[in-house]
Design a protein around this motif. Sequence first.
Motif, PDB file in Angstrom:
ATOM      1  N   GLN A  42       0.816  -1.211   0.000  1.00 34.28           N
ATOM      2  CA  GLN A  42       0.000   0.000   0.000  1.00 34.28           C
ATOM      3  C   GLN A  42       0.854   1.267   0.000  1.00 34.28           C
ATOM      4  O   GLN A  42       0.332   2.372   0.000  1.00 34.28           O
ATOM      5  CB  GLN A  42      -0.919   0.024   1.239  1.00 34.28           C
ATOM      6  CG  GLN A  42      -1.983  -1.059   1.219  1.00 34.28           C
ATOM      7  CD  GLN A  42      -2.909  -0.972   2.420  1.00 34.28           C
ATOM      8  OE1 GLN A  42      -2.690  -0.213   3.364  1.00 34.28           O
ATOM      9  NE2 GLN A  42      -3.971  -1.752   2.388  1.00 34.28           N
ATOM     10  N   LEU A  49      -2.265  -0.391  -5.032  1.00 32.87           N
ATOM     11  CA  LEU A  49      -2.811   0.965  -5.145  1.00 32.87           C
ATOM     12  C   LEU A  49      -3.908   1.104  -6.205  1.00 32.87           C
ATOM     13  O   LEU A  49      -4.951   1.708  -5.926  1.00 32.87           O
ATOM     14  CB  LEU A  49      -1.687   1.976  -5.404  1.00 32.87           C
ATOM     15  CG  LEU A  49      -0.652   2.137  -4.274  1.00 32.87           C
ATOM     16  CD1 LEU A  49       0.329   3.251  -4.626  1.00 32.87           C
ATOM     17  CD2 LEU A  49      -1.324   2.434  -2.942  1.00 32.87           C
ATOM     18  N   ILE A  52      -7.170  -0.429  -4.875  1.00 36.64           N
ATOM     19  CA  ILE A  52      -7.711   0.317  -3.733  1.00 36.64           C
ATOM     20  C   ILE A  52      -8.287   1.654  -4.197  1.00 36.64           C
ATOM     21  O   ILE A  52      -9.369   2.068  -3.754  1.00 36.64           O
ATOM     22  CB  ILE A  52      -6.631   0.513  -2.647  1.00 36.64           C
ATOM     23  CG1 ILE A  52      -6.285  -0.832  -2.002  1.00 36.64           C
ATOM     24  CG2 ILE A  52      -7.103   1.505  -1.583  1.00 36.64           C
ATOM     25  CD1 ILE A  52      -5.117  -0.794  -1.033  1.00 36.64           C
ATOM     26  N   THR A  60      -5.738   7.184  -2.378  1.00 38.53           N
ATOM     27  CA  THR A  60      -4.313   6.956  -2.623  1.00 38.53           C
ATOM     28  C   THR A  60      -3.695   8.181  -3.293  1.00 38.53           C
ATOM     29  O   THR A  60      -4.396   9.037  -3.830  1.00 38.53           O
ATOM     30  CB  THR A  60      -4.073   5.721  -3.524  1.00 38.53           C
ATOM     31  OG1 THR A  60      -4.493   6.022  -4.851  1.00 38.53           O
ATOM     32  CG2 THR A  60      -4.826   4.505  -3.015  1.00 38.53           C
ATOM     33  N   VAL A  65      -1.196   4.706  -0.047  1.00 36.28           N
ATOM     34  CA  VAL A  65      -2.518   4.844   0.564  1.00 36.28           C
ATOM     35  C   VAL A  65      -2.478   5.941   1.628  1.00 36.28           C
ATOM     36  O   VAL A  65      -1.546   6.014   2.428  1.00 36.28           O
ATOM     37  CB  VAL A  65      -2.961   3.504   1.200  1.00 36.28           C
ATOM     38  CG1 VAL A  65      -4.144   3.696   2.142  1.00 36.28           C
ATOM     39  CG2 VAL A  65      -3.325   2.507   0.110  1.00 36.28           C
ATOM     40  N   ARG A  67      -3.605   6.525   4.775  1.00 37.92           N
ATOM     41  CA  ARG A  67      -4.139   5.601   5.787  1.00 37.92           C
ATOM     42  C   ARG A  67      -5.258   6.224   6.612  1.00 37.92           C
ATOM     43  O   ARG A  67      -6.233   5.554   6.964  1.00 37.92           O
ATOM     44  CB  ARG A  67      -3.000   5.115   6.704  1.00 37.92           C
ATOM     45  CG  ARG A  67      -2.009   4.220   5.960  1.00 37.92           C
ATOM     46  CD  ARG A  67      -0.801   3.893   6.811  1.00 37.92           C
ATOM     47  NE  ARG A  67      -1.092   2.933   7.856  1.00 37.92           N
ATOM     48  CZ  ARG A  67      -1.029   1.611   7.701  1.00 37.92           C
ATOM     49  NH1 ARG A  67      -0.709   1.103   6.537  1.00 37.92           N
ATOM     50  NH2 ARG A  67      -1.289   0.815   8.708  1.00 37.92           N
ATOM     51  N   VAL A  88      -6.975  -7.017  -0.251  1.00 48.81           N
ATOM     52  CA  VAL A  88      -5.720  -7.204   0.475  1.00 48.81           C
ATOM     53  C   VAL A  88      -5.407  -8.675   0.781  1.00 48.81           C
ATOM     54  O   VAL A  88      -4.278  -9.143   0.566  1.00 48.81           O
ATOM     55  CB  VAL A  88      -5.739  -6.390   1.790  1.00 48.81           C
ATOM     56  CG1 VAL A  88      -4.515  -6.696   2.640  1.00 48.81           C
ATOM     57  CG2 VAL A  88      -5.810  -4.893   1.481  1.00 48.81           C
TER      58      VAL A  88
END
Length: 206
Positions: A42, A49, A52, A60, A65, A67, A88
């Motif tokens: 990540q 990435l 996500i 991102t 990422v 977080r 994930v």
Amino acid sequence: MSRPLIIGLTGSIGMGKSTVAAMFEAAGVPVFDADAEVRAMQGPGGELLPAIEAAFPGSTGPNGVDRDRLGGEVFGDSEALARLEAIVHPAVARKREAFLIEHAGAPLVVFDIPLLFEKGGAEAVDRIVVVSAGAEQQRERVLARPGMTAEKFSHILSLQVPDAEKRDRADHVIDTGTSLAETEDAVLALIGELRATASDRRRDTP
């Protein structure tokens, strides 16, 4: 073909699991750190990435990422969390398989998996080691973390199998409520025991 004895290392938040994992590693036992793999995947240029970003637009950037932002989207939202885990978890499983191939000749390896019981990974390991300490120590350690609140701590605990149940289901328990030296002595004694088990098993494997 024989393979390493797989040790599943787990423990609730603030119990000292990372410290114990480092002790295993320092003693020459290969350790697969699931959380570290996730952070790498990540991070900047990480392989997860694109998926996500597609599932959580704006989560991102150049540094990987965000977080805090992603955490805000999945915190308390079980459907969003399930979407993230579907991205994930398969990727982590692939990394774990590659790690096992890389260390096929080792007598034992450790899978450092925070949610070993919660996510049903207990069946994939040969021995379960639970890291534990008293509830007050746990609370003090966790609330000392940056950005942690009592509400967040309670929420995290609500998602985790209770410590007492983890201890009941463990093959071995490492107590981190003692001094670091005592904990390390316990870890080294356990490694000796596990290496003997691995050696016996390899002898018995045709």
